[in-house]
Design a protein around this motif. Sequence first.
Motif, PDB file in Angstrom:
ATOM      1  N   HIS A 234       4.153  14.111  -5.464  1.00  0.00           N
ATOM      2  CA  HIS A 234       4.077  13.745  -5.406  1.00  0.00           C
ATOM      3  C   HIS A 234       5.049  13.619  -4.656  1.00  0.00           C
ATOM      4  O   HIS A 234       6.711  14.531  -5.026  1.00  0.00           O
ATOM      5  CB  HIS A 234       3.882  12.394  -6.880  1.00  0.00           C
TER       6      HIS A 234
ATOM      7  N   HIS B 221       8.120   9.249   7.006  1.00  0.00           N
ATOM      8  CA  HIS B 221       7.681  10.354   7.760  1.00  0.00           C
ATOM      9  C   HIS B 221       8.879   9.286   8.619  1.00  0.00           C
ATOM     10  O   HIS B 221       8.790  10.208   9.825  1.00  0.00           O
ATOM     11  CB  HIS B 221       6.386  10.059   8.283  1.00  0.00           C
TER      12      HIS B 221
ATOM     13  N   SER C  24       0.891  -1.276   0.419  1.00  0.00           N
ATOM     14  CA  SER C  24      -0.125   0.242   0.264  1.00  0.00           C
ATOM     15  C   SER C  24       0.795   1.123  -0.392  1.00  0.00           C
ATOM     16  O   SER C  24       2.139   1.686   0.208  1.00  0.00           O
ATOM     17  CB  SER C  24      -0.644   0.096   1.306  1.00  0.00           C
ATOM     18  N   GLU C  25       0.199   2.292  -0.545  1.00  0.00           N
ATOM     19  CA  GLU C  25       0.612   3.640  -0.256  1.00  0.00           C
ATOM     20  C   GLU C  25       0.868   4.528   1.208  1.00  0.00           C
ATOM     21  O   GLU C  25       2.046   4.677   1.720  1.00  0.00           O
ATOM     22  CB  GLU C  25      -0.224   4.983  -1.294  1.00  0.00           C
ATOM     23  N   LYS C  26       0.290   3.912   2.086  1.00  0.00           N
ATOM     24  CA  LYS C  26       0.893   3.933   3.095  1.00  0.00           C
ATOM     25  C   LYS C  26       1.962   4.177   3.698  1.00  0.00           C
ATOM     26  O   LYS C  26       2.800   4.647   4.648  1.00  0.00           O
ATOM     27  CB  LYS C  26      -0.435   3.490   4.232  1.00  0.00           C
ATOM     28  N   ASN C  27       2.082   2.519   3.288  1.00  0.00           N
ATOM     29  CA  ASN C  27       3.428   1.547   3.724  1.00  0.00           C
ATOM     30  C   ASN C  27       4.311   3.192   3.179  1.00  0.00           C
ATOM     31  O   ASN C  27       5.618   3.401   4.171  1.00  0.00           O
ATOM     32  CB  ASN C  27       3.390   0.311   3.690  1.00  0.00           C
TER      33      ASN C  27
ATOM     34  N   TYR D  61       4.276   6.424   3.147  1.00  0.00           N
ATOM     35  CA  TYR D  61       4.257   6.936   3.490  1.00  0.00           C
ATOM     36  C   TYR D  61       5.289   7.000   4.768  1.00  0.00           C
ATOM     37  O   TYR D  61       5.811   7.963   5.813  1.00  0.00           O
ATOM     38  CB  TYR D  61       3.004   7.677   3.773  1.00  0.00           C
ATOM     39  N   THR D  62       4.986   5.965   5.157  1.00  0.00           N
ATOM     40  CA  THR D  62       5.399   5.048   6.466  1.00  0.00           C
ATOM     41  C   THR D  62       6.096   5.746   6.388  1.00  0.00           C
ATOM     42  O   THR D  62       7.694   6.362   7.447  1.00  0.00           O
ATOM     43  CB  THR D  62       4.203   4.374   6.917  1.00  0.00           C
ATOM     44  N   TYR D  63       7.244   4.404   5.939  1.00  0.00           N
ATOM     45  CA  TYR D  63       8.595   4.421   5.559  1.00  0.00           C
ATOM     46  C   TYR D  63       9.172   5.710   5.319  1.00  0.00           C
ATOM     47  O   TYR D  63      10.569   6.662   6.124  1.00  0.00           O
ATOM     48  CB  TYR D  63       9.160   3.909   4.844  1.00  0.00           C
TER      49      TYR D  63
END
Length: 78
Positions: free
Chosen positions: A32, A15, A6-9, A11-13
């Motif tokens: 982007h 952050h 997922s894109e969420k992962n 973004y987490t990396y």
Amino acid sequence: MLSILSEKNIYTYIHQRKLNSINKDNLHIEGHYELAIKDIVRLQEELKKPGLTTKEIAQQNSISVTTFNKYIKHALLS
């Protein structure tokens, strides 16, 4: 490249500063993230689990993954 689901992962990396955007000055304009290949390769190595997978072990022993899992379940490995 990272086999991320997922894109969420991603973004987490970013952050967590495990990945760095190379376009952070223009991010608000471009909308982007651009990531350096060397950072992606480095993170791949960090995320790689030590040891072999059951699939790799089964292949090395010329048996199916199902058979290998049965060996594990019935404690037939030494």
